[in-house]
Every structure is written in C-alpha cells, then in structure tokens.
Design a protein around this motif. Structure first.
Motif, PDB file in Angstrom:
ATOM      1  N   LYS A 172      -6.780  -3.616  -3.880  1.00 44.23           N
ATOM      2  CA  LYS A 172      -7.953  -3.328  -3.053  1.00 44.23           C
ATOM      3  C   LYS A 172      -7.645  -2.171  -2.100  1.00 44.23           C
ATOM      4  N   TRP A 173      -8.738  -1.557  -1.634  1.00 42.43           N
ATOM      5  CA  TRP A 173      -8.582  -0.364  -0.798  1.00 42.43           C
ATOM      6  C   TRP A 173      -7.776  -0.659   0.465  1.00 42.43           C
ATOM      7  N   ALA A 174      -7.970  -1.821   1.062  1.00 44.85           N
ATOM      8  CA  ALA A 174      -7.260  -2.156   2.298  1.00 44.85           C
ATOM      9  C   ALA A 174      -5.770  -2.332   2.087  1.00 44.85           C
ATOM     10  N   SER A 175      -5.348  -2.536   0.823  1.00 45.85           N
ATOM     11  CA  SER A 175      -3.923  -2.761   0.523  1.00 45.85           C
ATOM     12  C   SER A 175      -3.275  -1.586  -0.183  1.00 45.85           C
ATOM     13  N   ARG A 176      -3.955  -0.451  -0.213  1.00 43.41           N
ATOM     14  CA  ARG A 176      -3.441   0.646  -1.027  1.00 43.41           C
ATOM     15  C   ARG A 176      -2.183   1.285  -0.449  1.00 43.41           C
ATOM     16  N   TRP A 177      -1.901   1.047   0.833  1.00 38.30           N
ATOM     17  CA  TRP A 177      -0.708   1.627   1.445  1.00 38.30           C
ATOM     18  C   TRP A 177       0.527   0.769   1.251  1.00 38.30           C
ATOM     19  N   ASP A 178       0.386  -0.370   0.601  1.00 42.07           N
ATOM     20  CA  ASP A 178       1.527  -1.287   0.474  1.00 42.07           C
ATOM     21  C   ASP A 178       2.698  -0.660  -0.273  1.00 42.07           C
ATOM     22  N   ILE A 179       2.417   0.111  -1.330  1.00 43.19           N
ATOM     23  CA  ILE A 179       3.525   0.681  -2.102  1.00 43.19           C
ATOM     24  C   ILE A 179       4.296   1.718  -1.279  1.00 43.19           C
ATOM     25  N   TYR A 180       3.628   2.362  -0.329  1.00 39.99           N
ATOM     26  CA  TYR A 180       4.312   3.345   0.512  1.00 39.99           C
ATOM     27  C   TYR A 180       5.174   2.653   1.561  1.00 39.99           C
ATOM     28  N   LEU A 181       4.676   1.529   2.056  1.00 43.37           N
ATOM     29  CA  LEU A 181       5.381   0.829   3.122  1.00 43.37           C
ATOM     30  C   LEU A 181       6.480  -0.075   2.598  1.00 43.37           C
ATOM     31  N   LEU A 182       6.528  -0.306   1.297  1.00 42.56           N
ATOM     32  CA  LEU A 182       7.541  -1.184   0.720  1.00 42.56           C
ATOM     33  C   LEU A 182       8.436  -0.440  -0.264  1.00 42.56           C
ATOM     34  N   MET A 183       8.646   0.845  -0.025  1.00 42.71           N
ATOM     35  CA  MET A 183       9.535   1.609  -0.886  1.00 42.71           C
ATOM     36  C   MET A 183      10.953   1.056  -0.779  1.00 42.71           C
ATOM     37  N   ALA A 184      11.680   1.107  -1.862  1.00 44.73           N
ATOM     38  CA  ALA A 184      12.995   0.474  -1.916  1.00 44.73           C
ATOM     39  C   ALA A 184      13.948   1.065  -0.887  1.00 44.73           C
ATOM     40  N   ASP A 185      13.862   2.382  -0.670  1.00 40.36           N
ATOM     41  CA  ASP A 185      14.799   3.012   0.258  1.00 40.36           C
ATOM     42  C   ASP A 185      14.521   2.630   1.701  1.00 40.36           C
ATOM     43  N   ALA A 186      13.325   2.099   1.968  1.00 35.31           N
ATOM     44  CA  ALA A 186      12.967   1.790   3.349  1.00 35.31           C
ATOM     45  C   ALA A 186      12.799   0.288   3.579  1.00 35.31           C
ATOM     46  N   GLN A 187      13.274  -0.529   2.630  1.00 32.48           N
ATOM     47  CA  GLN A 187      13.120  -1.967   2.788  1.00 32.48           C
ATOM     48  C   GLN A 187      13.968  -2.468   3.959  1.00 32.48           C
ATOM     49  N   ILE A 188      13.340  -3.276   4.767  1.00 31.00           N
ATOM     50  CA  ILE A 188      14.034  -3.857   5.918  1.00 31.00           C
ATOM     51  C   ILE A 188      14.814  -5.084   5.454  1.00 31.00           C
ATOM     52  N   HIS A 189      16.066  -5.135   5.829  1.00 35.81           N
ATOM     53  CA  HIS A 189      16.885  -6.296   5.513  1.00 35.81           C
ATOM     54  C   HIS A 189      16.584  -7.369   6.554  1.00 35.81           C
TER      55      HIS A 189
END
Length: 641
Positions: free
Chosen positions: A261-278
């Motif tokens: 959905k449009w409201a969730s379209r930024w999820d892939i940018y915010l969950l990139m593997a290099d930026a995953q929070i431990h």
C-alpha cells in the motif's frame, strides 16, 4: 497600546513555525496526499546528485555527459536539501503510467576528452546516480549471496564499472548506458487509478549498434530490438568509455502491480540490510546503562541521607569543626569560578542546543520529520536552533547575574556570536574546499546569506530578549554565605586529580550512545536512511540521566575531599564525553570508510570536530545543571550557623 512581551514571543515563534512548515516543508506525514495516476498520465523522472562514499563530494547529475532534456528545470528545494547538496532537476526519462516500453532511445552523443576523463574519474571513485519518481528514490535490487530468496536494495546505480584484468595499464572503464526500470504500483480496486509504490532499476552496459543511418529516436537498434522483443542483457561487448566515440543511451520500463500500500511504500528503504538496527544490542546496552545509573542513584541517596543526618545531629560548633567532608567547604562552595563569563556563555549555548535537540526528536519520534521529506530534518534543526536563542540568552544572563556580573550586554553578545561563529567559520572553510572541488555540495551564496540573515535577524535579537528577561529577574539567594577569604584546598589523592576525574566522567555518557552513534554515522557518511527516532529519543533520555548522575557522583566525591572548585569541573566531567566521540569518529574513519582523497578527509574531520564541540556543550550543560541543583540541595538541607 503596548503588546505584551509573551504575545510578541508567541508571534515570533508562530512565524518561524510557519516558515518551517511551508518553506521547509517539514511537517509531512507518510500516507498523506498520495498522487493518483491514470493510465495515460505522464511520469517525470527527476535526477538528483551523484554520490560516492569514497569522496563524500556530491556532484550534479549533468556534471557528467548524460542525455539532457530540451530545457533543464531545477526543482524548488528547501534549506535542508541545499545544505545536504541535493540538486534535483528534470530528465529526459518520461513514462506513461502502466504503458511498458522497450529499447527506447534517449540520445546519442560523442564523448569529448573532458567527458571521458570525468566519467573515468567518477567510475574510479564509485559514484552512484540518484533518481526520483513520485518522491521515491531509485533503488537497485541486489540478490544476497547467503540467502536465495532475500533481496537487498541499494540507493542509486553505479555510473559504470572498471575492468582491472583487461591487460591494459590502467584498466578499462565501462559505462552503464542502458537502464531497465521497474515501476511498481498499487491499484485502486474501485477506480482505474494507481499509486506508485516502488521504483527500481537494473543497469546494463551495452555497445549499441544500429542498421543503416541514424534516425534519432526512431533508429532501429540491432542490440536491442523492441519489434523482435529482444530485451537487452549483459552484453559480451559492453560500452567502453573512450574519447571521440559514440554512446547510445537507452532504457526499458516495466510496470508491476504490487500488494504494497502507498502508506507502506517506504518500508524497503527504511529496512535496507546495511542499515538494519541490531535491536538486541541496543536494548542490551540500554538495560546496562539503566542498571548502572539506578545503582549510582541509590548509592548516592543512601550516602547523602546518612551524611545529612549525622551533620544535623552535631550539637556544638566544636564538634562540627572536627568533622571532615563536604560540609567544611560551605563557605566557599558558591564562590564564583575563574573565567565565569566563559562558563555562562557555554551554559547558555548548551541550553539552546538541548532545546533544539529535544523538540526535534519529539517531532521526529511522532512522525512529523519523515525520511521521505528530503532535508526536512536539517531544516527543522536550523529553524529550531534560531528559535532557541531566547533560552540561551535567558540562561547565560541569569547565571551571570548569580556571579554578581553587571555587564549583561557583553555576555549577551558573546552568547549570540561565540558558538555560532565557531561553527559557521568551520562550515565556511569546508564549504570553500567543496567549492574548490566544483562539487554541487557547495552551499550557494544565496543560501549562505539566508543562514546569516537567520542568525543576525532572528537568533541574535532573541538572545537579547532572553538575556534582558533573565537579567531583570531576581536570582535566588545562595543557601549558605560565602567567606571573604578563600579556604585552602588540601592535597588531593591521585584519583581525585582534575584531569583524571574529568576523563573518567566522560566514559559512561559516551557508553550510553556509542551503539546508536554507529548507525548515525552510517546514515550520514554511507548514504543510508536513519528512521528509528523513537529509539534515539530513548537513548537521548538515558544520556541525560547518565550525564547528570555521573557528574553528581564525582562532584560529591570532590566536595568530600574539601575541593570546592566544582563549577568548571562539573561542566567538563560530562562534557569530556565529546573527546571519546571524536576518538570514536576517528576509529570509524579508518575502519568503516574508504575515503582516499585528502579533501574528503578534511571534510570528515572538520564536520566531526564541529559535531564533537556541539556534543561537548550539550553534555557539559546537562552535567553542570545537575551538579548545580545537587549542591544547592545538600547545602540547604544541613544546619549551618
């Protein structure tokens, strides 16, 4: 009719927040006002800066010899985007919604010597091309080697690649001249409308060939034929970067329906593997810090209650004289320190910085400063810094009056110009270096003038208003009287040496933030998105508690050793965490970054020096006020004749 001062202040703040919301476009909630596209609606792809983690110097897209539209139009940018080096312009890539295209020719150009040299240099430095469609950044899907089904996304595609095994001395350079776009959309089930939820690309390097003569965009390519449905693949004959050679730029467009959905379209940018929070590491660190600070607070309360009860049970003055500890220095503990003016200025600046960070993080944690709004966070910080000038003036003037100072205008001017002047000087020098490299990251003169106008036109007057209010208001009396003759400080144990105790005091506050600091540095210097502001806000609160408690503990030990020079030491104890921050930034530079150019190294350490100085005034002010409250509390709790 005179306007009340409070109403005037609210008017100033209201105007500034209108500027923040409209000019800065910061208050943006993801999912609000989506763009609906019908089947024939044109989709304009915009191009942004070229970026490299190896140089940290952004360049405009058209700095390189890429295809240009008939007229290049610059998009309106807010203050934060300009400071970040964003340069958003239109491009010749125009799609029609849900209309696939194959082997579209953009243009053909002949490389000049300069163009070939620039391309080789940017390929060598691993520059990436950034594009935007409907406010979504372009990403390249990369399949993970360790997991068959998982895909990670990288912002932008490389300009090209280098073949070091070609047998030539310097290697061969190849350009990605064919772009295979994938636009993902979410379809409205009731209407023939769609909303874009993904923008991906797979770049290829192909030395195109064509039949007969060149007929512009209608030329039929042999290497990519839409009539034969021949989709380009990694060619055995890639496009080499060579002067005086023709290059044909082409692209494909594929549209895919998505359940996102449009409201969730930024999820892939915010969950990139290099930026995953431990998460486990962060929670574990926070629990350790909370446990340590809880123990410190409990020990301090028990010790203080015992001391105060013992002192209050003393019956005669002779018994009191026989006692040792913090009560004996009651006649000197509130004596004004050396260089008290400088301390007042740093405390006022720290209050200004604290207010800016607190409000910024609250808005960010509530979702008002979404990463989808480029530059919004930086714009908010600049505007809020300007507005918090009133609190800087108020705090420095009140402390200055407590030290029996009389020249409040002098302390006000120093507060208004010292810290911003130092930061602006560093920024100006670094900006000159960027400008010398012909980078788009150089802040234009007009933006520089706007920053100076915000400083002199809003911040300085607000500092004067706050200083006037703070100096006019009566200060509270000290709980004990100060002796005319200072008491001699006895020889201190080695562990109470000022330098040693100050350096020890900065370890715990730095330990509270160093894990989160890694991800902040990664987002800044490795072009990743930082979005977990809720966690950052919790870390910020723990930093406040840690700075306060470690300063109180060391201040208590200092007073028990009959050393009453606590004013500056309380500021430096927690402020010394900035030293560890700079050392960690140095460690990060040599272990995580691949910066090779001297100018880029100067930029990194220049900006980190400014950040460390800002962290110093923030943590130092927190520690100072904690110790200030603590000393007034304990000396007002004992009976002193």
């Amino acid at each position: 009719m005179a306007i009340p001062r409070s109403r005037t202040l609210l008017t100033w703040m209201g105007m500034a927040f209108v500027l923040l919301a409209v000019g800065g476009d910061c208050f943006y909630l993801p999912g609000v006002a989506p763009a609906d596209f019908q089947r024939k609606d044109p989709l304009q792809v915009k191009v942004n800066k070229l970026t490299s983690t190896k140089t940290q110097l952004p360049y405009s897209y058209y700095y390189l010899p890429f295809c240009k539209p008939d007229t290049i139009v610059d998009s309106a940018e807010n203050l934060g985007e300009v400071l970040r080096g964003d340069r958003i312009e239109n491009s010749p890539y125009v799609f029609e919604m849900r209309e696939p295209q194959m082997c579209n020719i953009v243009c053909k150009m002949t490389l000049t010597n300069k163009g070939a040299r620039d391309l080789k240099e940017k390929i060598e430095d691993e520059y990436r091309v950034n594009m935007i469609l409907d406010n979504l950044p372009l990403v390249v899907p990369v399949k993970r080697m360790d997991q068959d089904l998982n895909v990670i996304y990288q912002l932008g595609y490389y300009v090209g690649f280098k073949d070091n095994f070609s047998g030539t001395k310097d290697g061969q350079y190849f350009l990605y001249n064919h772009l295979s776009f994938t636009v993902k959309y979410h379809k409205d089930p009731e209407m023939d409308l769609a909303r874009i939820v993904g923008f991906e690309v797979t770049p290829f390097s192909v030395k195109h060939d064509y039949e007969d003569e060149w007929f512009g965009n209608k030329t039929r390519l042999i290497t990519c034929d839409p009539h034969a449905k021949q989709i380009v693949v990694n060619s055995a004959n890639p496009q080499e970067v060579e002067a005086n050679k023709d290059i044909i730029f082409t692209y494909d467009v594929e549209f895919k329906e998505s359940d996102v959905k449009w409201a969730s379209r930024w999820d892939i940018y915010l969950l990139m593997a290099d930026a995953q929070i431990h998460w486990f590491s962060i929670v574990n660190s926070l629990m350790i810090v909370l446990f340590l600070t809880g123990m410190v607070a409990m020990i301090m309360l028990r010790t203080l209650f015992r001391d105060i009860s013992q002192y209050n049970q003393l019956e005669t003055q002779e018994e009191a004289q026989e006692e040792t500890g913090w009560k004996l220095v009651h006649g000197d503990v509130f004596r004004p320190p050396a260089n008290s003016d400088l301390l007042c200025v740093h405390v006022g600046t720290g209050v200004q910085f604290f207010g800016m960070l607190l409000v910024t993080m609250i808005f960010a944690a509530l979702g008002f400063l979404s990463p989808s709004n480029r530059g919004g966070l930086m714009t908010a910080m600049v505007i809020l810094w300007v507005l918090m000038g009133i609190f800087a003036g108020y705090s420095s003037a009140r402390l200055y009056k407590m030290f029996k100072g009389t020249e409040w205008k002098k302390i006000t001017l120093t507060t208004a110009f010292m810290f911003p002047g130092i930061i602006f000087s560093i920024f100006f020098i670094l900006n000159a270096l960027i400008w010398g490299q012909k980078s788009s990251g150089a802040v234009p003169f007009t933006t520089m003038f706007a920053l100076v106008l915000l400083w002199f036109g809003i911040s300085v007057p607000l500092v004067f208003v706050g200083s006037y209010m703070g100096f006019k208001k009566p200060v509270p009396e000290d709980p004990v009287k100060t002796n005319k003759i200072p008491r001699q400080i006895p020889q201190q144990a080695w562990y109470m040496n000022p330098v040693f105790s100050i350096l020890i005091g900065g370890i715990l506050p730095f330990g509270a933030v160093f894990i989160e600091l890694f991800f902040i540095l990664t987002s800044i210097w490795l072009n990743q998105f930082y979005y977990i502001f809720g966690v950052l806000f919790v870390v910020f609160l723990i930093l406040i508690v840690t700075c306060a408690e470690i300063t109180i503990v060391l201040c208590y030990f200092q007073l028990c050793s009959e050393d009453y020079l606590w004013w500056w030491r309380s500021y430096l104890t927690s402020g010394s965490s900035a030293l560890y921050l700079f050392l960690y930034a140095t460690f990060y530079f040599f272990t995580k970054l691949e910066i090779t150019k001297p100018v880029s190294g100067v930029l990194y350490f220049g900006y980190m020096l400014a950040a460390s100085y800002s962290f110093f005034v923030l943590t130092g002010t927190i520690g100072f006020y904690a110790c200030f409250w603590f000393t007034r509390l304990i000396y007002s709790s004992v009976k002193i004749d």
